[in-house]
Design a protein around this motif. Structure first.
Motif, PDB file in Angstrom:
ATOM      1  N   THR A   7      -0.543 -36.590 -46.459  1.00  0.00           N
ATOM      2  CA  THR A   7      -1.571 -37.185 -45.601  1.00  0.00           C
ATOM      3  C   THR A   7      -1.875 -36.242 -44.438  1.00  0.00           C
ATOM      4  OG1 THR A   7      -0.774 -39.399 -46.169  1.00  0.00           O
ATOM      5  CG2 THR A   7      -2.225 -39.211 -44.253  1.00  0.00           C
ATOM      6  N   GLN A   8      -0.836 -35.706 -43.826  1.00  0.00           N
ATOM      7  CA  GLN A   8      -1.040 -34.747 -42.740  1.00  0.00           C
ATOM      8  C   GLN A   8      -1.810 -33.527 -43.244  1.00  0.00           C
ATOM      9  OE1 GLN A   8       0.032 -34.744 -39.215  1.00  0.00           O
ATOM     10  NE2 GLN A   8      -1.613 -33.258 -39.470  1.00  0.00           N
ATOM     11  N   LEU A   9      -1.485 -33.088 -44.447  1.00  0.00           N
ATOM     12  CA  LEU A   9      -2.178 -31.941 -45.030  1.00  0.00           C
ATOM     13  C   LEU A   9      -3.656 -32.243 -45.225  1.00  0.00           C
ATOM     14  CD1 LEU A   9      -2.195 -29.146 -46.328  1.00  0.00           C
ATOM     15  CD2 LEU A   9      -1.543 -30.223 -48.499  1.00  0.00           C
ATOM     16  N   GLY A  10      -3.988 -33.473 -45.620  1.00  0.00           N
ATOM     17  CA  GLY A  10      -5.384 -33.846 -45.798  1.00  0.00           C
ATOM     18  C   GLY A  10      -6.184 -33.666 -44.514  1.00  0.00           C
ATOM     19  N   TYR A  11      -5.610 -34.083 -43.394  1.00  0.00           N
ATOM     20  CA  TYR A  11      -6.285 -33.911 -42.104  1.00  0.00           C
ATOM     21  C   TYR A  11      -6.410 -32.423 -41.761  1.00  0.00           C
ATOM     22  CZ  TYR A  11      -6.199 -38.886 -40.998  1.00  0.00           C
ATOM     23  OH  TYR A  11      -6.422 -40.236 -41.006  1.00  0.00           O
ATOM     24  N   ASP A  12      -5.369 -31.653 -42.059  1.00  0.00           N
ATOM     25  CA  ASP A  12      -5.417 -30.221 -41.750  1.00  0.00           C
ATOM     26  C   ASP A  12      -6.466 -29.506 -42.595  1.00  0.00           C
ATOM     27  OD1 ASP A  12      -3.476 -30.269 -39.762  1.00  0.00           O
ATOM     28  OD2 ASP A  12      -1.832 -30.001 -41.172  1.00  0.00           O
TER      29      ASP A  12
ATOM     30  N   TYR B  35     -11.226 -26.403 -43.263  1.00  0.00           N
ATOM     31  CA  TYR B  35     -12.409 -26.084 -44.067  1.00  0.00           C
ATOM     32  C   TYR B  35     -13.662 -26.809 -43.580  1.00  0.00           C
ATOM     33  CZ  TYR B  35      -9.276 -23.821 -47.357  1.00  0.00           C
ATOM     34  OH  TYR B  35      -8.346 -22.990 -47.924  1.00  0.00           O
ATOM     35  N   ASN B  36     -13.521 -27.557 -42.494  1.00  0.00           N
ATOM     36  CA  ASN B  36     -14.642 -28.304 -41.911  1.00  0.00           C
ATOM     37  C   ASN B  36     -15.316 -29.199 -42.954  1.00  0.00           C
ATOM     38  OD1 ASN B  36     -16.315 -29.146 -39.819  1.00  0.00           O
ATOM     39  ND2 ASN B  36     -17.824 -27.540 -40.195  1.00  0.00           N
ATOM     40  N   ILE B  37     -14.515 -30.005 -43.633  1.00  0.00           N
ATOM     41  CA  ILE B  37     -15.023 -30.987 -44.590  1.00  0.00           C
ATOM     42  C   ILE B  37     -14.572 -32.367 -44.128  1.00  0.00           C
ATOM     43  CG2 ILE B  37     -15.043 -29.375 -46.536  1.00  0.00           C
ATOM     44  CD1 ILE B  37     -12.407 -30.510 -47.457  1.00  0.00           C
ATOM     45  N   GLY B  38     -15.153 -33.396 -44.691  1.00  0.00           N
ATOM     46  CA  GLY B  38     -14.798 -34.753 -44.303  1.00  0.00           C
ATOM     47  C   GLY B  38     -13.357 -35.093 -44.645  1.00  0.00           C
ATOM     48  N   VAL B  39     -12.776 -35.978 -43.876  1.00  0.00           N
ATOM     49  CA  VAL B  39     -11.395 -36.390 -44.127  1.00  0.00           C
ATOM     50  C   VAL B  39     -11.273 -37.037 -45.503  1.00  0.00           C
ATOM     51  CG1 VAL B  39      -9.539 -37.942 -43.388  1.00  0.00           C
ATOM     52  CG2 VAL B  39     -10.846 -36.664 -41.678  1.00  0.00           C
ATOM     53  N   THR B  40     -12.229 -37.890 -45.840  1.00  0.00           N
ATOM     54  CA  THR B  40     -12.189 -38.567 -47.148  1.00  0.00           C
ATOM     55  C   THR B  40     -12.225 -37.550 -48.282  1.00  0.00           C
ATOM     56  OG1 THR B  40     -13.304 -40.521 -46.242  1.00  0.00           O
ATOM     57  CG2 THR B  40     -13.352 -40.230 -48.632  1.00  0.00           C
ATOM     58  N   GLU B  41     -13.089 -36.545 -48.171  1.00  0.00           N
ATOM     59  CA  GLU B  41     -13.174 -35.510 -49.202  1.00  0.00           C
ATOM     60  C   GLU B  41     -11.875 -34.730 -49.312  1.00  0.00           C
ATOM     61  OE1 GLU B  41     -15.757 -31.454 -50.285  1.00  0.00           O
ATOM     62  OE2 GLU B  41     -16.329 -32.727 -48.589  1.00  0.00           O
TER      63      GLU B  41
ATOM     64  N   MET C  70      -8.851 -35.726 -48.486  1.00  0.00           N
ATOM     65  CA  MET C  70      -7.814 -36.584 -49.062  1.00  0.00           C
ATOM     66  C   MET C  70      -7.985 -36.694 -50.572  1.00  0.00           C
ATOM     67  SD  MET C  70      -5.732 -37.546 -46.698  1.00  0.00           S
ATOM     68  CE  MET C  70      -5.691 -37.551 -44.883  1.00  0.00           C
ATOM     69  N   GLN C  71      -9.214 -36.830 -51.028  1.00  0.00           N
ATOM     70  CA  GLN C  71      -9.463 -36.936 -52.466  1.00  0.00           C
ATOM     71  C   GLN C  71      -9.048 -35.666 -53.197  1.00  0.00           C
ATOM     72  OE1 GLN C  71     -13.638 -37.927 -52.522  1.00  0.00           O
ATOM     73  NE2 GLN C  71     -13.274 -40.133 -52.392  1.00  0.00           N
ATOM     74  N   LYS C  72      -9.261 -34.517 -52.574  1.00  0.00           N
ATOM     75  CA  LYS C  72      -8.855 -33.256 -53.190  1.00  0.00           C
ATOM     76  C   LYS C  72      -7.331 -33.184 -53.335  1.00  0.00           C
ATOM     77  CE  LYS C  72     -12.786 -30.384 -51.697  1.00  0.00           C
ATOM     78  NZ  LYS C  72     -13.230 -29.999 -53.059  1.00  0.00           N
ATOM     79  N   VAL C  73      -6.626 -33.584 -52.283  1.00  0.00           N
ATOM     80  CA  VAL C  73      -5.166 -33.542 -52.344  1.00  0.00           C
ATOM     81  C   VAL C  73      -4.640 -34.579 -53.338  1.00  0.00           C
ATOM     82  CG1 VAL C  73      -3.029 -33.694 -51.012  1.00  0.00           C
ATOM     83  CG2 VAL C  73      -5.072 -32.737 -49.954  1.00  0.00           C
ATOM     84  N   GLN C  74      -5.238 -35.764 -53.352  1.00  0.00           N
ATOM     85  CA  GLN C  74      -4.829 -36.791 -54.310  1.00  0.00           C
ATOM     86  C   GLN C  74      -5.041 -36.316 -55.740  1.00  0.00           C
ATOM     87  OE1 GLN C  74      -7.175 -40.178 -53.105  1.00  0.00           O
ATOM     88  NE2 GLN C  74      -6.194 -40.278 -51.102  1.00  0.00           N
ATOM     89  N   SER C  75      -6.173 -35.649 -55.984  1.00  0.00           N
ATOM     90  CA  SER C  75      -6.446 -35.116 -57.320  1.00  0.00           C
ATOM     91  C   SER C  75      -5.437 -34.040 -57.685  1.00  0.00           C
ATOM     92  CB  SER C  75      -7.866 -34.544 -57.380  1.00  0.00           C
ATOM     93  OG  SER C  75      -8.827 -35.544 -57.136  1.00  0.00           O
TER      94      SER C  75
END
Length: 222
Positions: free
Chosen positions: A49-54, A59-65, A67-72
């Motif tokens: 989760t922390q990595l998703g925010y980082d 990369y200046n992308i949305g938090v939701t995007e 998180m979805q990348k890390v989840q995938s």
């Protein structure tokens, strides 16, 4: 434990703790579903989760995007994180396993073992992005993220004020509406008028039949 950690992060970085908990919950569910122990899944989900925010910050992308990348990625999908430059291919995972002294083939690993290996492979590749949000809190993009999170918190608190009021008022409004309906029905009966409730089932059936006729006409025209 997750709630306490989310609130600590919120105090430091101004994020919405509810958003943090929602994302950590998704990671935790994925990892326990793969067979990881509850304790290990809790730690891994927190770090992911922390990595998703980082990644969102780096990369200046949305938090939701992000998180979805890390989840995938943790689920075994290659493209979402590959688009950011991170490799989770079988060849890369096998090399990571050999680097750790593990000779077992990736194809023979359990889902829990694969998820742990993906987790290790992700963390060994994202070192440049780790901690980026904390390092760049004064960056305009991050300040806008924090502002949006704080506005959402304000809106939620305002909602929490009105929910008890609505809980008390709505039953009264419903009762009044029912009483008015009964009064109207009683007045109508005095004049010999019977109020009928629309037959929604019949109306929907007619609409479906009409749609079918239109489709048949279009097919005929074609």
């Amino acid at each position: 434990e997750a709630q306490n950690y989310a609130e600590k992060v919120s105090d430091v970085m101004g994020i919405d703790p509810a958003q943090w908990l929602r994302n950590q919950g998704v990671f935790n569910t994925l990892l326990t579903g793969f067979g990881d122990t509850a304790e290990r899944a809790q730690l891994m989900s927190q770090n992911l989760t922390q990595l998703g925010y980082d990644l969102s910050s780096f990369y200046n992308i949305g938090v939701t995007e992000a998180m979805q990348k890390v989840q995938s990625g943790i689920s075994g999908e290659l493209e979402p994180l590959r688009n950011l430059g991170y490799d989770l291919s079988v060849a890369r995972l096998q090399q990571e396993a050999l680097n750790l002294g593990i000779e077992k083939s990736v194809s023979d690993m359990t889902q829990a073992e694969k998820s742990q290996l993906r987790y290790h492979a992700i963390l060994t590749q994202v070192t440049a992005a780790q901690g980026d949000m904390a390092r760049t809190l004064e960056n305009p993009a991050n300040m806008l993220r924090i502002l949006r999170a704080q506005l959402e918190l304000v809106a939620r608190e305002i909602g929490n004020i009105f929910i008890p009021i609505l809980t008390n008022v709505l039953p009264v409004c419903i009762a009044v509406a029912q009483a008015i309906r009964e009064i109207i029905t009683a007045i109508a009966s005095l004049f010999g008028v019977t109020l009928q409730t629309p037959d929604w089932k019949k109306s929907i059936g007619s609409a479906v039949s009409g749609s079918g006729a239109i489709e048949d006409n279009m097919d005929g025209a074609a």
